[in-house]
Design a protein around this motif. Structure first.
Motif, PDB file in Angstrom:
ATOM      1  N   LYS A   3       0.843  -1.204   0.000  1.00 54.94           N
ATOM      2  CA  LYS A   3       0.000   0.000   0.000  1.00 54.94           C
ATOM      3  C   LYS A   3       0.872   1.245   0.000  1.00 54.94           C
ATOM      4  O   LYS A   3       1.925   1.264   0.636  1.00 54.94           O
ATOM      5  CB  LYS A   3      -0.843   0.061   1.286  1.00 54.94           C
ATOM      6  N   PRO A   4       0.396   2.298  -0.669  1.00 53.07           N
ATOM      7  CA  PRO A   4       1.123   3.572  -0.566  1.00 53.07           C
ATOM      8  C   PRO A   4       1.161   4.030   0.898  1.00 53.07           C
ATOM      9  O   PRO A   4       0.215   3.814   1.655  1.00 53.07           O
ATOM     10  CB  PRO A   4       0.282   4.526  -1.415  1.00 53.07           C
ATOM     11  N   ARG A   5       2.252   4.637   1.282  1.00 50.61           N
ATOM     12  CA  ARG A   5       2.448   5.059   2.676  1.00 50.61           C
ATOM     13  C   ARG A   5       1.346   5.978   3.185  1.00 50.61           C
ATOM     14  O   ARG A   5       0.943   5.909   4.343  1.00 50.61           O
ATOM     15  CB  ARG A   5       3.806   5.752   2.802  1.00 50.61           C
ATOM     16  N   ILE A   6       0.826   6.829   2.300  1.00 48.53           N
ATOM     17  CA  ILE A   6      -0.218   7.783   2.714  1.00 48.53           C
ATOM     18  C   ILE A   6      -1.438   7.051   3.281  1.00 48.53           C
ATOM     19  O   ILE A   6      -2.100   7.555   4.170  1.00 48.53           O
ATOM     20  CB  ILE A   6      -0.613   8.730   1.545  1.00 48.53           C
ATOM     21  N   TYR A   7      -1.728   5.846   2.805  1.00 48.54           N
ATOM     22  CA  TYR A   7      -2.898   5.093   3.273  1.00 48.54           C
ATOM     23  C   TYR A   7      -2.791   4.750   4.758  1.00 48.54           C
ATOM     24  O   TYR A   7      -3.790   4.681   5.457  1.00 48.54           O
ATOM     25  CB  TYR A   7      -3.074   3.792   2.497  1.00 48.54           C
ATOM     26  N   THR A   8      -1.572   4.508   5.214  1.00 44.10           N
ATOM     27  CA  THR A   8      -1.378   4.057   6.594  1.00 44.10           C
ATOM     28  C   THR A   8      -1.041   5.199   7.554  1.00 44.10           C
ATOM     29  O   THR A   8      -0.947   4.975   8.759  1.00 44.10           O
ATOM     30  CB  THR A   8      -0.258   2.995   6.661  1.00 44.10           C
ATOM     31  N   MET A   9      -0.878   6.401   7.020  1.00 42.88           N
ATOM     32  CA  MET A   9      -0.620   7.549   7.898  1.00 42.88           C
ATOM     33  C   MET A   9      -1.912   7.926   8.621  1.00 42.88           C
ATOM     34  O   MET A   9      -2.995   7.831   8.041  1.00 42.88           O
ATOM     35  CB  MET A   9      -0.109   8.728   7.082  1.00 42.88           C
ATOM     36  N   ASN A  53      -9.533   8.799  17.570  1.00 42.79           N
ATOM     37  CA  ASN A  53      -9.255   7.382  17.334  1.00 42.79           C
ATOM     38  C   ASN A  53      -7.980   7.146  16.513  1.00 42.79           C
ATOM     39  O   ASN A  53      -7.575   5.996  16.329  1.00 42.79           O
ATOM     40  CB  ASN A  53     -10.436   6.715  16.621  1.00 42.79           C
ATOM     41  N   GLU A  54      -7.391   8.221  16.018  1.00 44.40           N
ATOM     42  CA  GLU A  54      -6.171   8.157  15.224  1.00 44.40           C
ATOM     43  C   GLU A  54      -6.274   7.151  14.080  1.00 44.40           C
ATOM     44  O   GLU A  54      -5.360   6.358  13.840  1.00 44.40           O
ATOM     45  CB  GLU A  54      -4.956   7.858  16.107  1.00 44.40           C
ATOM     46  N   VAL A  55      -7.390   7.217  13.351  1.00 46.19           N
ATOM     47  CA  VAL A  55      -7.578   6.315  12.215  1.00 46.19           C
ATOM     48  C   VAL A  55      -6.618   6.682  11.096  1.00 46.19           C
ATOM     49  O   VAL A  55      -6.210   7.838  10.965  1.00 46.19           O
ATOM     50  CB  VAL A  55      -9.033   6.338  11.688  1.00 46.19           C
ATOM     51  N   ASP A  56      -6.268   5.682  10.301  1.00 45.23           N
ATOM     52  CA  ASP A  56      -5.398   5.968   9.156  1.00 45.23           C
ATOM     53  C   ASP A  56      -6.238   6.563   8.026  1.00 45.23           C
ATOM     54  O   ASP A  56      -7.469   6.581   8.079  1.00 45.23           O
ATOM     55  CB  ASP A  56      -4.629   4.719   8.718  1.00 45.23           C
ATOM     56  N   MET A  57      -5.562   7.067   7.009  1.00 48.45           N
ATOM     57  CA  MET A  57      -6.258   7.736   5.901  1.00 48.45           C
ATOM     58  C   MET A  57      -7.216   6.782   5.186  1.00 48.45           C
ATOM     59  O   MET A  57      -8.311   7.177   4.782  1.00 48.45           O
ATOM     60  CB  MET A  57      -5.246   8.319   4.914  1.00 48.45           C
ATOM     61  N   GLU A  58      -6.811   5.540   5.044  1.00 48.61           N
ATOM     62  CA  GLU A  58      -7.680   4.563   4.386  1.00 48.61           C
ATOM     63  C   GLU A  58      -8.981   4.402   5.163  1.00 48.61           C
ATOM     64  O   GLU A  58     -10.068   4.470   4.597  1.00 48.61           O
ATOM     65  CB  GLU A  58      -6.947   3.219   4.263  1.00 48.61           C
ATOM     66  N   THR A  59      -8.885   4.233   6.465  1.00 49.42           N
ATOM     67  CA  THR A  59     -10.070   4.081   7.315  1.00 49.42           C
ATOM     68  C   THR A  59     -10.894   5.365   7.317  1.00 49.42           C
ATOM     69  O   THR A  59     -12.121   5.320   7.250  1.00 49.42           O
ATOM     70  CB  THR A  59      -9.648   3.715   8.753  1.00 49.42           C
ATOM     71  N   PHE A  60     -10.226   6.511   7.372  1.00 51.54           N
ATOM     72  CA  PHE A  60     -10.910   7.796   7.380  1.00 51.54           C
ATOM     73  C   PHE A  60     -11.847   7.911   6.184  1.00 51.54           C
ATOM     74  O   PHE A  60     -13.014   8.287   6.332  1.00 51.54           O
ATOM     75  CB  PHE A  60      -9.895   8.940   7.372  1.00 51.54           C
ATOM     76  N   PHE A  61     -11.367   7.563   5.006  1.00 50.86           N
ATOM     77  CA  PHE A  61     -12.213   7.677   3.814  1.00 50.86           C
ATOM     78  C   PHE A  61     -13.205   6.519   3.698  1.00 50.86           C
ATOM     79  O   PHE A  61     -14.331   6.721   3.247  1.00 50.86           O
ATOM     80  CB  PHE A  61     -11.356   7.812   2.550  1.00 50.86           C
ATOM     81  N   LYS A  62     -12.829   5.325   4.135  1.00 48.03           N
ATOM     82  CA  LYS A  62     -13.775   4.192   4.079  1.00 48.03           C
ATOM     83  C   LYS A  62     -14.953   4.405   5.028  1.00 48.03           C
ATOM     84  O   LYS A  62     -16.061   3.954   4.758  1.00 48.03           O
ATOM     85  CB  LYS A  62     -13.067   2.878   4.389  1.00 48.03           C
ATOM     86  N   GLN A  63     -14.719   5.073   6.154  1.00 47.13           N
ATOM     87  CA  GLN A  63     -15.782   5.305   7.129  1.00 47.13           C
ATOM     88  C   GLN A  63     -16.516   6.625   6.899  1.00 47.13           C
ATOM     89  O   GLN A  63     -17.436   6.944   7.647  1.00 47.13           O
ATOM     90  CB  GLN A  63     -15.209   5.277   8.551  1.00 47.13           C
ATOM     91  N   ALA A  64     -16.126   7.358   5.870  1.00 48.11           N
ATOM     92  CA  ALA A  64     -16.786   8.642   5.587  1.00 48.11           C
ATOM     93  C   ALA A  64     -18.276   8.399   5.348  1.00 48.11           C
ATOM     94  O   ALA A  64     -18.641   7.482   4.604  1.00 48.11           O
ATOM     95  CB  ALA A  64     -16.152   9.298   4.364  1.00 48.11           C
ATOM     96  N   ASP A  88      -6.960   4.731  -8.814  1.00 49.53           N
ATOM     97  CA  ASP A  88      -7.247   4.177  -7.491  1.00 49.53           C
ATOM     98  C   ASP A  88      -8.197   5.120  -6.752  1.00 49.53           C
ATOM     99  O   ASP A  88      -7.861   6.280  -6.503  1.00 49.53           O
ATOM    100  CB  ASP A  88      -5.938   4.006  -6.716  1.00 49.53           C
ATOM    101  N   GLU A  89      -9.376   4.611  -6.403  1.00 50.94           N
ATOM    102  CA  GLU A  89     -10.416   5.463  -5.805  1.00 50.94           C
ATOM    103  C   GLU A  89      -9.964   6.126  -4.502  1.00 50.94           C
ATOM    104  O   GLU A  89     -10.191   7.311  -4.296  1.00 50.94           O
ATOM    105  CB  GLU A  89     -11.693   4.657  -5.567  1.00 50.94           C
ATOM    106  N   GLN A  93      -9.537  10.125  -3.752  1.00 47.80           N
ATOM    107  CA  GLN A  93     -10.223  10.840  -2.672  1.00 47.80           C
ATOM    108  C   GLN A  93      -9.231  11.628  -1.814  1.00 47.80           C
ATOM    109  O   GLN A  93      -9.491  12.777  -1.451  1.00 47.80           O
ATOM    110  CB  GLN A  93     -11.027   9.862  -1.818  1.00 47.80           C
ATOM    111  N   ILE A  94      -8.101  11.020  -1.510  1.00 43.79           N
ATOM    112  CA  ILE A  94      -7.069  11.711  -0.719  1.00 43.79           C
ATOM    113  C   ILE A  94      -6.582  12.936  -1.483  1.00 43.79           C
ATOM    114  O   ILE A  94      -6.441  14.025  -0.918  1.00 43.79           O
ATOM    115  CB  ILE A  94      -5.899  10.756  -0.393  1.00 43.79           C
ATOM    116  N   ARG A  95      -6.340  12.786  -2.768  1.00 42.26           N
ATOM    117  CA  ARG A  95      -5.849  13.905  -3.588  1.00 42.26           C
ATOM    118  C   ARG A  95      -6.923  14.964  -3.791  1.00 42.26           C
ATOM    119  O   ARG A  95      -6.599  16.144  -3.942  1.00 42.26           O
ATOM    120  CB  ARG A  95      -5.304  13.400  -4.926  1.00 42.26           C
ATOM    121  N   TYR A  96      -8.197  14.564  -3.802  1.00 42.50           N
ATOM    122  CA  TYR A  96      -9.272  15.569  -3.848  1.00 42.50           C
ATOM    123  C   TYR A  96      -9.153  16.488  -2.633  1.00 42.50           C
ATOM    124  O   TYR A  96      -9.226  17.710  -2.755  1.00 42.50           O
ATOM    125  CB  TYR A  96     -10.661  14.911  -3.816  1.00 42.50           C
ATOM    126  N   LEU A  97      -8.969  15.887  -1.461  1.00 39.03           N
ATOM    127  CA  LEU A  97      -8.847  16.687  -0.246  1.00 39.03           C
ATOM    128  C   LEU A  97      -7.613  17.579  -0.329  1.00 39.03           C
ATOM    129  O   LEU A  97      -7.679  18.775  -0.015  1.00 39.03           O
ATOM    130  CB  LEU A  97      -8.791  15.788   0.995  1.00 39.03           C
TER     131      LEU A  97
END
Length: 116
Positions: A3-9, A53-64, A88-89, A93-97
Motif C-alpha cells: 500500500k502507498p504510505r499515505i494510506y497508513t498515515m 481514534n487516530e484512524v489511518d487515511m484509508e479508514t478515514f475515507f472508508k468510514q466517511a 485508485d479510488e 479521494q485523498i488527492r481531492y482533499l
C-alpha cells in the motif's frame, strides 16, 4: 503490492498540516473543516472522533458518511497528477482533499472550492 504510505498515515497527523497550510495563507481551521465536511459527510463530532481514534487515511475515507457527489467537478493537478485521472479510488479521494486545501491556501472563495 504494498500500500502507498499515505494510506497508513494517521489522519490526525495530517489534519494539523492542512490547518497550518491554510492559516499560513490567512485562512481558518473552520474553512478547512468545512471542506472536509463537504467532501466526506463528516460533521464536527464525527470528525473529532476520527482524530481521537487516530484512524489511518484509508479508514478515514472508508468510514466517511458519504463522499460528495460533486467530486467529479474537482479537476487539476496535485502532487504531479491530474486528480480526475487517478484510477485508485482511495488515492483519488485523498488527492481531492489535498487539492481543495491547496485551493483554499491559494485564496479561492469557498463558493468555488465547494463547487457551488
Amino acid at each position: 503490492m504494498e500500500k502507498p504510505r499515505i494510506y497508513t498515515m494517521s489522519f490526525s497527523s495530517i489534519y494539523p498540516l492542512y490547518i497550518q497550510k491554510a492559516e499560513k495563507k490567512g485562512r481558518t481551521r473552520k474553512e478547512v473543516d468545512e471542506i472536509i465536511f463537504w467532501l466526506t459527510g463528516y460533521d464536527e463530532n464525527s470528525l473529532q472522533q476520527q482524530i481521537i481514534n487516530e484512524v489511518d487515511m484509508e479508514t478515514f475515507f472508508k468510514q466517511a458518511p458519504h463522499i460528495n457527489p460533486n467530486v467529479s467537478l474537482i479537476k487539476g493537478v496535485i502532487c504531479g497528477y491530474r486528480v480526475e485521472e487517478i484510477e485508485d479510488e482511495l488515492m483519488r479521494q485523498i488527492r481531492y482533499l489535498d487539492k481543495l486545501i491547496d485551493e483554499l491556501a491559494k485564496g479561492k472563495t469557498m463558493q468555488k472550492i465547494l463547487r457551488k
